[in-house]
Write an enzyme that holds these catalytic residues in place. Structure first.
Site, short mmCIF file in Angstrom:
data_model
loop_
_atom_site.label_atom_id
_atom_site.label_comp_id
_atom_site.label_asym_id
_atom_site.label_seq_id
_atom_site.Cartn_x
_atom_site.Cartn_y
_atom_site.Cartn_z
N CYS A 229 0.84 -1.25 0.11
CA CYS A 229 -0.04 0.03 0.03
C CYS A 229 0.99 1.16 -0.07
CB CYS A 229 -1.06 -0.16 1.18
SG CYS A 229 -1.93 -1.53 1.29
N ALA A 230 1.54 1.32 -1.18
CA ALA A 230 2.90 2.27 -0.99
C ALA A 230 2.67 3.65 -1.49
CB ALA A 230 3.86 1.73 -1.95
N ALA A 231 1.82 3.91 -2.49
CA ALA A 231 1.58 5.25 -3.01
C ALA A 231 1.03 6.34 -1.80
CB ALA A 231 0.80 5.29 -4.19
N PRO A 232 1.50 7.63 -1.83
CA PRO A 232 2.52 8.10 -2.82
C PRO A 232 3.88 7.75 -2.75
CG PRO A 232 1.93 9.95 -1.22
CD PRO A 232 0.88 8.41 -0.89
N GLY A 234 6.01 7.86 0.57
CA GLY A 234 6.88 8.51 1.47
C GLY A 234 7.60 7.57 2.35
N ASP A 271 11.28 -1.28 -7.00
CA ASP A 271 10.37 -1.91 -7.98
C ASP A 271 9.07 -1.66 -7.52
OD1 ASP A 271 12.61 -3.06 -9.36
OD2 ASP A 271 12.67 -4.83 -7.81
N ASP A 292 1.63 -0.55 5.46
CA ASP A 292 0.84 1.02 5.70
C ASP A 292 -0.57 0.64 5.31
OD1 ASP A 292 0.66 3.19 6.75
OD2 ASP A 292 1.36 4.54 4.88
N CYS A 345 -2.92 5.13 9.99
CA CYS A 345 -2.95 6.49 10.39
C CYS A 345 -4.33 6.85 10.95
CB CYS A 345 -2.59 7.62 9.12
SG CYS A 345 -3.47 7.30 7.72
#
Ligand code: SAM
Length: 412
Positions: A229-232, A234, A271, A292, A345
């Protein structure tokens, strides 16, 4: 447009409060506005959403019956000008009356004029005896936040500062304050593009609390790490900057593209895989996984005050099922002895210890409590059980921080 700021702020409030759309999405959908007007409209709409309970309480004594929702939004914009934004009385009242007329609410123009004149006559004294922190917080959130509710809600009253993480070896830019955890902080209202090093990719926007989970993963050089769950990006950036071989998994194709673009600007490599992390499996297990997880986002209310108005208790129940699923899947991606950081969060207790208990019960993972030395710069965030729990009331004199929960699990 006669008054692009207020007209657009009205559209934004309508989108959030009547059509239940996120504020940022509504902002992205606003037609051709000058950047200055866009930013002013955003700030005005955000101020109304942040202080909505207070504004409604100051209007209440002057309303004999419930006005239609669009009229209430015009009144809220007018009252925000009068009580929060130091707009001169005649301008705040006059622009609200024109706004009502331009939006097909002419029959209510007299009411808007009369009510706002009365609010102006009382002035900021109207706020004196109000429990504003309580008024501006939906009851279910206040209850869920327990003993921390007042500290959290008090911090939500003001706009959040602008935080950046720096690439290793980059000096903090002039005008920023270096926090003990390594984040550089600029005052609320700072324009991102004006911060030296932003355009050239030497730093990226990331709240001080949001930077902690990747730090707690303590990525080693050349370790193989999945960022789910990487975008954007940080956290991807933090892991890649530490020298790890990062695989960043992001479900949304547009956001995955944005992540690729961000990494190019930051001069970092990962990647990027456009896939659903509840389904995807790597060909080889990872040394560590940073999850995340999608969450209720109530830890970001001070940056996104619409979240407090849009989320409902049932949304928490929905996301915790996804979190449990992601935790099980992430466990399957790890080598024996590999570590997993679960981060959200969120300020909701359900998105915390119970998820770790569920993961332990259903996977071969065990809890590995954080140690005092790992959170030495922010000892208040270490819970008795060895979890990390931040909230906006921490570091209040420095401008607070987002609400985050993080835990570490080890594959047995
Ligand atoms: N980790 C990011 C960072 O530090 O910049 C922030 C993540 S953001 C809170 C959540 C992201 O998870 C969104 O981009 C969303 O599209 C993505 N997402 C949600 N569910 C997902 C899933 N099942 N698989 C992969 N990505 C997912």
């Amino acid at each position: 447009m006669a008054d692009p700021t207020r007209e657009s702020a009205f559209d934004l409030l309508t989108a959030v409060l009547e059509r239940h759309r996120p504020l940022q999405e509504a902002l992205d959908g606003l037609p051709g506005l000058e950047p200055r007007d866009r930013s002013a409209a955003h700030r005005l709409a955000a101020a109304v959403l942040r202080r909505m309970g207070t504004l409604d309480a100051t209007l209440e004594p002057f309303l004999r019956r419930e006005p239609p929702e669009p009229v209430r939004n015009v009144l809220r914009i007018g009252a925000a000008g009068l009580l929060l934004l130091e707009t001169p009385d005649h301008a705040a009242v006059g622009t609200a009356v024109s706004l009502a007329k331009r939006r097909g609410l002419a029959p209510f123009a007299g009411l808007v004029n009369a009510v706002l004149r009365k609010v102006a006559a009382v002035g900021p004294d109207a706020l004196q005896d109000l429990d504003v922190a309580r008024l501006d917080t939906p009851a279910w959130l206040w209850t869920a936040w327990g003993q921390s509710a007042r500290a959290i809600a008090t911090s939500h009253q003001t706009e959040a500062p602008l935080d950046f993480s720096l690439k290793p070896g980059i000096a903090p830019p002039v005008g920023g304050v270096l926090l003990p955890t390594g984040t550089v902080r600029f005052p609320a209202g700072t324009r991102v593009g004006c911060v030296p090093g932003f355009e050239t990719g030497e730093l990226w926007v990331q709240d001080a609390a949001a930077a902690l989970p990747a730090g707690l993963l303590a990525a080693g050089p050349d370790e193989r790490i999945a960022d789910l769950c990487a975008a954007p990006g940080g956290k991807t950036a933090q892991l890649a900057a530490a020298g790890a071989a990062v695989t960043a998994v992001e479900r949304d194709p547009a956001r995955a593209n944005r992540l690729v673009g961000n990494l190019a600007r930051w001069g970092l490599h990962a990647d990027v895989i456009n896939a659903d992390a509840t389904q995807w499996m790597p060909p080889q297990p990872f040394d560590a996984v940073l999850l995340d997880a999608p969450c209720s986002s109530t830890g970001t209310i001070r940056r996104h005050p619409d979240v407090a108005r849009l989320k409902r208790p049932r949304d928490v129940q929905t996301v915790i099922q996804v979190q449990d699923h992601l935790l099980r899947q992430a466990a399957g991606m790890l080598r024996k002895g590999g570590r997993l950081i679960y981060a959200v969060c969120s300020l909701q207790p359900e998105e915390g210890a119970p998820r770790i208990a569920a993961a332990i019960a259903t996977t071969g993972l065990r809890h590995d409590p954080f140690r005092e030395d790992e959170l030495a710069a922010l000892p208040e965030a270490l819970t008795k059980q060895g979890f990390m729990r931040t909230h906006p009331g921490l570091w209040r004199d420095r401008g607070g921080m987002d609400g985050f929960f993080a835990a570490r699990l080890i594959k047995g």
